[in-house]
Scaffold this active site. Sequence first.
Site, short mmCIF file in Angstrom:
data_model
loop_
_atom_site.label_atom_id
_atom_site.label_comp_id
_atom_site.label_asym_id
_atom_site.label_seq_id
_atom_site.Cartn_x
_atom_site.Cartn_y
_atom_site.Cartn_z
N LYS A 11 51.47 68.65 7.87
CA LYS A 11 52.71 68.05 7.40
C LYS A 11 53.35 67.11 8.44
CE LYS A 11 53.62 70.05 3.30
NZ LYS A 11 54.01 69.35 2.07
N SER A 24 60.82 74.85 2.74
CA SER A 24 60.90 76.25 3.16
C SER A 24 59.96 76.52 4.33
CB SER A 24 60.55 77.18 1.98
OG SER A 24 59.23 76.89 1.52
N TYR A 29 63.05 72.87 16.69
CA TYR A 29 62.68 71.46 16.76
C TYR A 29 63.89 70.54 16.63
CZ TYR A 29 57.76 72.79 16.35
OH TYR A 29 56.51 73.34 16.57
N ASP A 32 29.69 64.19 1.48
CA ASP A 32 29.48 64.17 0.03
C ASP A 32 30.73 64.57 -0.74
OD1 ASP A 32 26.69 63.56 0.31
OD2 ASP A 32 26.33 65.67 0.80
N GLY A 90 49.41 71.46 -3.66
CA GLY A 90 50.70 71.98 -4.10
C GLY A 90 51.45 70.83 -4.75
N GLY A 150 50.90 67.78 -3.84
CA GLY A 150 49.92 66.71 -3.96
C GLY A 150 50.00 65.61 -2.93
N GLU A 165 43.47 75.50 -5.86
CA GLU A 165 44.84 75.78 -6.26
C GLU A 165 44.97 77.25 -6.66
OE1 GLU A 165 48.24 73.48 -8.82
OE2 GLU A 165 46.31 73.74 -9.82
N ALA A 206 49.67 79.46 -9.77
CA ALA A 206 50.54 78.28 -9.65
C ALA A 206 49.70 77.04 -9.90
CB ALA A 206 51.17 78.23 -8.26
N ASP A 212 49.62 74.26 -11.84
CA ASP A 212 50.11 73.10 -12.60
C ASP A 212 49.19 71.89 -12.43
OD1 ASP A 212 51.80 70.95 -10.60
OD2 ASP A 212 51.33 72.92 -9.80
#
Length: 325
Positions: free
Chosen positions: A39, A73, A110, A170, A177, A179, A202, A206, A208
């Site tokens: 992230k 979160s 942080y 390949d 989550g 995306g 996934e 969850a 979706d």
Amino acid sequence: LTNRTPVLTCRTIDSQVFGDDDGRILFKCENFQRVGAFKFRGACNAVAAVLERKREEAGTAELAPVRFVTESSGNHGQGLALAAKLQGHPAVVVVPNDAPKVKVEAMEGYGAEVVQVPPEERKSECQRVVAETNGTLIHPSNEPLVMAGQGTAFLELWEQAVDLGVEKLDVIVMPVGGGGLLSGVAVAAKAINPDILVIAGEPLQANDAYNSLKGGEHVGHADGAAVAKSIAGGLLTILGSNTWPVVRDLVDDIICVTEEEIASAMKLVMERMKIVIEPSSAVAVAALMRPEFQALRQERGLKNVGIVLTGGNVDLTAPLPFLQS
């Protein structure tokens, strides 16, 4: 500012995935990224790009403090907090009041101002903070600058694979989550090699993204109660307006995994590779073990597999998922 994270291999996991067939898995270890997760890449790219744009608009290199705001979160909140701090600007992270204490403390460590609210009030509180402080909102996954930043994980992996004697991957596998990572990697991967397969894992509870891809229409979660019980806490959001079209057009398949499979994959990596990964990260490993991937591997002759281990932020004050009854 980001770490060029290592690529590891594991013969034990290779043998479990490939059996007697030739094959190799390259693990891109984003658990060694700053803040312990991929992230930071997206947050870092977004903060840098926003500040550059504001400097150009102002016609000066000196800016008044820019307040970056997000809802998170966990990992994105930490990433944005550090990215803003390194550029000398403040950050506000709106978190649910049931967020793990260890992650809240990390965000504060942080340098972020953390605002805790009931889970259902996160979005409205985030909008309030932006409006009242003239803040700049950085969405955890649906922000294009974040998506682009996440794609750099694949660019590094492609270069590192060549250094390890793998001229062409390949397939690339990762969890999904909201995306942001999946869409960013898909764009980068298909641009370099249009024939590469892009696959996501996934949580079944969850799923979706799976339902959206299979049905050809963007949908949300079918069972909110089941979603809340998943151990893959970083993957419980849904695809956004920017990530969904990329997933629809560039992702080849999404494989659903059970909670038991997630816990088992987490244990396997920690035991055999001697590194710490969080349950959300283990989702991609679990997908490799599923019959759907095995059928695809044999059908397409897949030998060189890249996988993104997305993070390693585990709450060590709570029982590990594979130790719970």
